[in-house]
Design a protein around this motif. Sequence first.
Motif, PDB file in Angstrom:
ATOM      1  N   GLY A  75       0.796  -1.217   0.000  1.00  0.00           N
ATOM      2  CA  GLY A  75       0.000   0.000   0.000  1.00  0.00           C
ATOM      3  C   GLY A  75       0.830   1.270   0.000  1.00  0.00           C
ATOM      4  O   GLY A  75       0.283   2.359  -0.052  1.00  0.00           O
ATOM      5  N   THR A  76       2.156   1.137   0.041  1.00  0.00           N
ATOM      6  CA  THR A  76       2.994   2.335  -0.006  1.00  0.00           C
ATOM      7  C   THR A  76       3.007   2.896  -1.426  1.00  0.00           C
ATOM      8  O   THR A  76       2.727   2.192  -2.395  1.00  0.00           O
ATOM      9  CB  THR A  76       4.437   2.023   0.450  1.00  0.00           C
ATOM     10  N   TRP A  77       3.333   4.166  -1.538  1.00  0.00           N
ATOM     11  CA  TRP A  77       3.270   4.865  -2.819  1.00  0.00           C
ATOM     12  C   TRP A  77       4.645   4.980  -3.440  1.00  0.00           C
ATOM     13  O   TRP A  77       5.643   5.070  -2.733  1.00  0.00           O
ATOM     14  CB  TRP A  77       2.665   6.257  -2.616  1.00  0.00           C
ATOM     15  N   LEU A  78       4.684   4.992  -4.757  1.00  0.00           N
ATOM     16  CA  LEU A  78       5.942   5.199  -5.458  1.00  0.00           C
ATOM     17  C   LEU A  78       6.454   6.603  -5.167  1.00  0.00           C
ATOM     18  O   LEU A  78       5.685   7.521  -4.908  1.00  0.00           O
ATOM     19  CB  LEU A  78       5.754   4.977  -6.958  1.00  0.00           C
ATOM     20  N   SER A  87       0.631   2.944  -6.396  1.00  0.00           N
ATOM     21  CA  SER A  87       1.140   2.164  -5.271  1.00  0.00           C
ATOM     22  C   SER A  87       2.160   1.130  -5.728  1.00  0.00           C
ATOM     23  O   SER A  87       2.267   0.814  -6.914  1.00  0.00           O
ATOM     24  CB  SER A  87      -0.019   1.448  -4.573  1.00  0.00           C
ATOM     25  N   VAL A  88       2.883   0.605  -4.764  1.00  0.00           N
ATOM     26  CA  VAL A  88       3.815  -0.475  -5.030  1.00  0.00           C
ATOM     27  C   VAL A  88       3.056  -1.671  -5.615  1.00  0.00           C
ATOM     28  O   VAL A  88       3.548  -2.350  -6.506  1.00  0.00           O
ATOM     29  CB  VAL A  88       4.572  -0.862  -3.743  1.00  0.00           C
ATOM     30  N   ALA A  89       1.835  -1.896  -5.137  1.00  0.00           N
ATOM     31  CA  ALA A  89       1.034  -3.012  -5.656  1.00  0.00           C
ATOM     32  C   ALA A  89       0.795  -2.868  -7.158  1.00  0.00           C
ATOM     33  O   ALA A  89       0.843  -3.851  -7.894  1.00  0.00           O
ATOM     34  CB  ALA A  89      -0.299  -3.102  -4.917  1.00  0.00           C
ATOM     35  N   ALA A  90       0.577  -1.646  -7.634  1.00  0.00           N
ATOM     36  CA  ALA A  90       0.368  -1.424  -9.074  1.00  0.00           C
ATOM     37  C   ALA A  90       1.631  -1.766  -9.857  1.00  0.00           C
ATOM     38  O   ALA A  90       1.558  -2.363 -10.933  1.00  0.00           O
ATOM     39  CB  ALA A  90      -0.052   0.017  -9.320  1.00  0.00           C
ATOM     40  N   ARG A 100      -0.144 -10.208  -6.249  1.00  0.00           N
ATOM     41  CA  ARG A 100      -1.427  -9.737  -5.712  1.00  0.00           C
ATOM     42  C   ARG A 100      -2.278 -10.912  -5.250  1.00  0.00           C
ATOM     43  O   ARG A 100      -2.870 -10.870  -4.192  1.00  0.00           O
ATOM     44  CB  ARG A 100      -2.183  -8.905  -6.733  1.00  0.00           C
ATOM     45  N   ALA A 101      -2.353 -11.963  -6.040  1.00  0.00           N
ATOM     46  CA  ALA A 101      -3.166 -13.119  -5.667  1.00  0.00           C
ATOM     47  C   ALA A 101      -2.631 -13.754  -4.388  1.00  0.00           C
ATOM     48  O   ALA A 101      -3.388 -14.133  -3.505  1.00  0.00           O
ATOM     49  CB  ALA A 101      -3.183 -14.132  -6.800  1.00  0.00           C
ATOM     50  N   ALA A 102      -1.309 -13.823  -4.272  1.00  0.00           N
ATOM     51  CA  ALA A 102      -0.708 -14.430  -3.084  1.00  0.00           C
ATOM     52  C   ALA A 102      -0.921 -13.577  -1.842  1.00  0.00           C
ATOM     53  O   ALA A 102      -1.080 -14.089  -0.746  1.00  0.00           O
ATOM     54  CB  ALA A 102       0.786 -14.647  -3.314  1.00  0.00           C
ATOM     55  N   GLU A 103      -0.943 -12.269  -2.007  1.00  0.00           N
ATOM     56  CA  GLU A 103      -1.092 -11.364  -0.876  1.00  0.00           C
ATOM     57  C   GLU A 103      -2.537 -11.067  -0.532  1.00  0.00           C
ATOM     58  O   GLU A 103      -2.817 -10.498   0.502  1.00  0.00           O
ATOM     59  CB  GLU A 103      -0.357 -10.048  -1.156  1.00  0.00           C
ATOM     60  N   GLY A 104      -3.466 -11.380  -1.440  1.00  0.00           N
ATOM     61  CA  GLY A 104      -4.872 -11.103  -1.166  1.00  0.00           C
ATOM     62  C   GLY A 104      -5.177  -9.625  -1.133  1.00  0.00           C
ATOM     63  O   GLY A 104      -5.853  -9.142  -0.234  1.00  0.00           O
ATOM     64  N   GLY A 109      -3.820  -1.856  -3.603  1.00  0.00           N
ATOM     65  CA  GLY A 109      -2.850  -2.267  -2.613  1.00  0.00           C
ATOM     66  C   GLY A 109      -3.442  -2.388  -1.226  1.00  0.00           C
ATOM     67  O   GLY A 109      -2.744  -2.547  -0.254  1.00  0.00           O
ATOM     68  N   GLU A 110      -4.749  -2.280  -1.128  1.00  0.00           N
ATOM     69  CA  GLU A 110      -5.421  -2.410   0.158  1.00  0.00           C
ATOM     70  C   GLU A 110      -5.850  -3.862   0.346  1.00  0.00           C
ATOM     71  O   GLU A 110      -6.085  -4.572  -0.624  1.00  0.00           O
ATOM     72  CB  GLU A 110      -6.663  -1.507   0.187  1.00  0.00           C
TER      73      GLU A 110
END
Length: 117
Positions: A75-78, A87-90, A100-104, A109-110
């Motif tokens: 959830g942190t931002w670039l 976000s880092v997730a993106a 993403r699938a592994a982290e749910g 990123g939430e």
Amino acid sequence: MALDEPARTGWTFVTNHARVLAAIARDPGVRLRDVAVEVQLTERAVQAIVTDLEQAGYLTRSRAGRRNRYRIASGTWLRHPAETGLSVAALLDLLAPAYRAAEGTTGEGEPDRGDAR
């Protein structure tokens, strides 16, 4: 340039920090020496990058027996102003799609509200 010609060197689209983060996203229990081989850097360079990422709050490291285990703060931002709101997730969606699938997590990123963890 033909496909069989060697690529010019000097710049790349993806930074070494992003490559290391993606390798850790794919396998949070990975050894840094294996990351170094994967991203074609020295182990010392990978260790320095992991330290940078930890200090900036992008990941945390914990011990699991004799090994390190990493957790990415998706959830942190670039950091760059041109990537405001990303976000880092993106980023990891592009570089490590299975993350993403592994982290749910959802696209922002939430935590996914359907996740029972």
